[in-house]
Design a protein around this motif. Structure first.
Motif, PDB file in Angstrom:
ATOM      1  N   LEU A 136      36.810  94.353  49.207  1.00 42.02           N
ATOM      2  CA  LEU A 136      35.402  94.715  49.229  1.00 42.02           C
ATOM      3  C   LEU A 136      35.220  96.196  48.909  1.00 42.02           C
ATOM      4  O   LEU A 136      34.292  96.578  48.186  1.00 42.02           O
ATOM      5  CB  LEU A 136      34.810  94.382  50.591  1.00 42.02           C
ATOM      6  CG  LEU A 136      33.304  94.496  50.760  1.00 42.02           C
ATOM      7  CD1 LEU A 136      32.570  93.650  49.728  1.00 42.02           C
ATOM      8  CD2 LEU A 136      32.902  94.053  52.164  1.00 42.02           C
ATOM      9  N   CYS A 196      31.476  98.828  41.434  1.00 46.44           N
ATOM     10  CA  CYS A 196      30.028  98.748  41.235  1.00 46.44           C
ATOM     11  C   CYS A 196      29.440 100.144  41.039  1.00 46.44           C
ATOM     12  O   CYS A 196      28.539 100.334  40.223  1.00 46.44           O
ATOM     13  CB  CYS A 196      29.376  98.042  42.421  1.00 46.44           C
ATOM     14  SG  CYS A 196      27.686  97.489  42.106  1.00 46.44           S
ATOM     15  N   GLU A 236      31.330  90.222  51.367  1.00 44.38           N
ATOM     16  CA  GLU A 236      30.685  90.721  52.576  1.00 44.38           C
ATOM     17  C   GLU A 236      30.398  89.568  53.538  1.00 44.38           C
ATOM     18  O   GLU A 236      30.599  89.681  54.757  1.00 44.38           O
ATOM     19  CB  GLU A 236      29.394  91.463  52.231  1.00 44.38           C
ATOM     20  CG  GLU A 236      29.615  92.883  51.747  1.00 44.38           C
ATOM     21  CD  GLU A 236      28.312  93.621  51.515  1.00 44.38           C
ATOM     22  OE1 GLU A 236      27.263  92.947  51.437  1.00 44.38           O
ATOM     23  OE2 GLU A 236      28.344  94.863  51.401  1.00 44.38           O
ATOM     24  N   ILE A 258      30.449  91.220  45.604  1.00 42.74           N
ATOM     25  CA  ILE A 258      30.254  91.991  46.837  1.00 42.74           C
ATOM     26  C   ILE A 258      29.544  91.130  47.882  1.00 42.74           C
ATOM     27  O   ILE A 258      29.940  91.087  49.057  1.00 42.74           O
ATOM     28  CB  ILE A 258      29.460  93.278  46.541  1.00 42.74           C
ATOM     29  CG1 ILE A 258      30.340  94.274  45.792  1.00 42.74           C
ATOM     30  CG2 ILE A 258      28.920  93.897  47.828  1.00 42.74           C
ATOM     31  CD1 ILE A 258      29.598  95.502  45.288  1.00 42.74           C
ATOM     32  N   HIS A 265      33.072  97.760  45.723  1.00 40.61           N
ATOM     33  CA  HIS A 265      32.028  98.780  45.827  1.00 40.61           C
ATOM     34  C   HIS A 265      32.329  99.961  44.907  1.00 40.61           C
ATOM     35  O   HIS A 265      31.420 100.514  44.273  1.00 40.61           O
ATOM     36  CB  HIS A 265      31.896  99.251  47.283  1.00 40.61           C
ATOM     37  CG  HIS A 265      31.035  98.362  48.132  1.00 40.61           C
ATOM     38  ND1 HIS A 265      29.663  98.276  47.952  1.00 40.61           N
ATOM     39  CD2 HIS A 265      31.333  97.504  49.149  1.00 40.61           C
ATOM     40  CE1 HIS A 265      29.157  97.420  48.834  1.00 40.61           C
ATOM     41  NE2 HIS A 265      30.140  96.937  49.567  1.00 40.61           N
TER      42      HIS A 265
END
Length: 359
Positions: free
Chosen positions: A338, A345, A310, A306, A342
């Motif tokens: 991305l 995660c 980012e 990430i 997320h």
């Protein structure tokens, strides 16, 4: 457990763009050796013009200082920090890897890769690896046997799921590495888990609860034996040939909490729920400690990904001037990836909290 999130993958991407002008590629390369002691003439398939050409000339000279018989033929890949040259060493096909970014951190990582290949000369791992031909830690140059075979996927995060057989071969190769125990003192522990968790928390990538949960799992794993891992278990580091898979790029090899390679593989197979399910089952087959170690690894790997993407998205948005051709598509592709990271995660975070509840 660890089911795949909703697919948000980008349209299929092409492999690495060609680094040679097509008109030049169609001409057969003729490489003639000069007199003894003279530098080898460079192939016409390597662009040595401009500032980048100057870097390549320096890299080729560094290679030929440690391996005079190396004859460059083609630039296989050039990244921001390394260049990969295809050539021959005598009559044998060879690959030269040269570090272009001589910053201390990258130089140290390159020296770790050289140390790994030197270790493999004395202690052969249970998988095929390229044979070391020459290396120089000072100039950060590495010359290896060029292994035959095709890369499972040239992309870090494949936009299309590889075939089941290819994923199975890659997983089997990394699993064999995880069962190997090289002699003590030959490899270090590349990751300080507590320090990395703290750094990600300071950067705002982990919440206060993440910090507490991961420290609780680490405390429970205090007496867990480390596992030897490749450290960068990507599909792009697996070459498949009829003789079996070969693993390359060993700069991150060392001792980790169990399941680190599985966590890396899981993180890049976002469009392959079946492979993710197989990986997660293998990760928890050895019991609660193995499951918890895999979860700690997975949180750190996903957080690192990430952070990387980012940064890439922000760099694209801040780029001055009009966007280059294809930049808009690449930026959208990064944003889609991305978003998936997320989602992944968040899924891993929920599993970490559930694991803490069983401690």
């Amino acid at each position: 457990m660890y089911s795949a999130s909703t697919s948000v993958s980008a349209p299929p991407r092409s492999p690495y763009p060609p680094v040679v002008d097509p008109a030049v590629r169609r001409r057969p390369a003729v490489v003639r050796r000069g007199p003894a002691g003279a530098p080898h003439p460079l192939s016409g398939r390597i662009d040595l013009t401009g500032p980048q050409g100057s870097q390549l000339r320096t890299a080729v000279a560094a290679v030929q200082r440690i391996c005079p018989e190396f004859t460059p033929v083609q630039l296989l890949r050039r990244g921001g920090r390394t260049a990969l040259l295809i050539g021959t060493s005598g009559r044998a096909p060879a690959v030269a890897k040269c570090l272009l970014d001589q910053s201390p951190a990258w130089a140290e990582r390159f020296r770790q890769e050289i140390a790994a290949y030197r270790t493999f000369v004395r202690h052969r791992p249970p998988v095929r690896v390229p044979r070391l031909i020459a290396a120089d830690p000072d100039s950060c140059v590495l010359v290896l046997e060029r292994m035959p075979g095709r890369v499972v996927s040239p992309q870090r995060h494949p936009s299309q799921a590889p075939t089941r057989a290819d994923v199975r071969a890659a997983l089997a190769a990394y699993s064999r590495v995880n069962l190997w125990r090289p002699p003590a003192g030959t490899f270090d522990a590349p990751v300080d888990y507590a320090a990395r968790i703290g750094r990600y928390h300071e950067l705002g990538l982990l919440t206060d609860r993440d910090l507490g949960d991961l420290h609780k799992l680490l405390h429970g794993l205090a007496h867990t034996h480390g596992q030897f891992c490749h450290g960068d278990a990507l599909l792009s580091n697996v070459l498949l040939s009829p003789a079996g898979p070969c693993l390359v790029d060993w700069e991150h090899a060392g001792w980790y909490l169990p399941g680190y390679d599985l966590a890396v593989l899981w993180s890049v197979l976002g469009d392959d729920p079946a492979a993710r399910r197989q990986i997660s089952q293998r990760a928890q087959a050895a019991g609660p400690d193995a499951r918890d170690a895999f979860l700690v690894n997975l949180m750190l790997v996903l957080t690192r990904e990430i952070r990387t993407y980012e940064t890439a998205v922000q760099r694209t948005m801040r780029a001055p001037g009009p966007p280059a051709p294809g930049a808009a598509e690449a930026g959208e592709e990064q944003r889609l990836l991305l978003r998936r990271l997320h989602d992944d995660c968040g899924m891993a975070r929920r599993e970490v909290r559930a694991a803490v509840g069983t401690r």
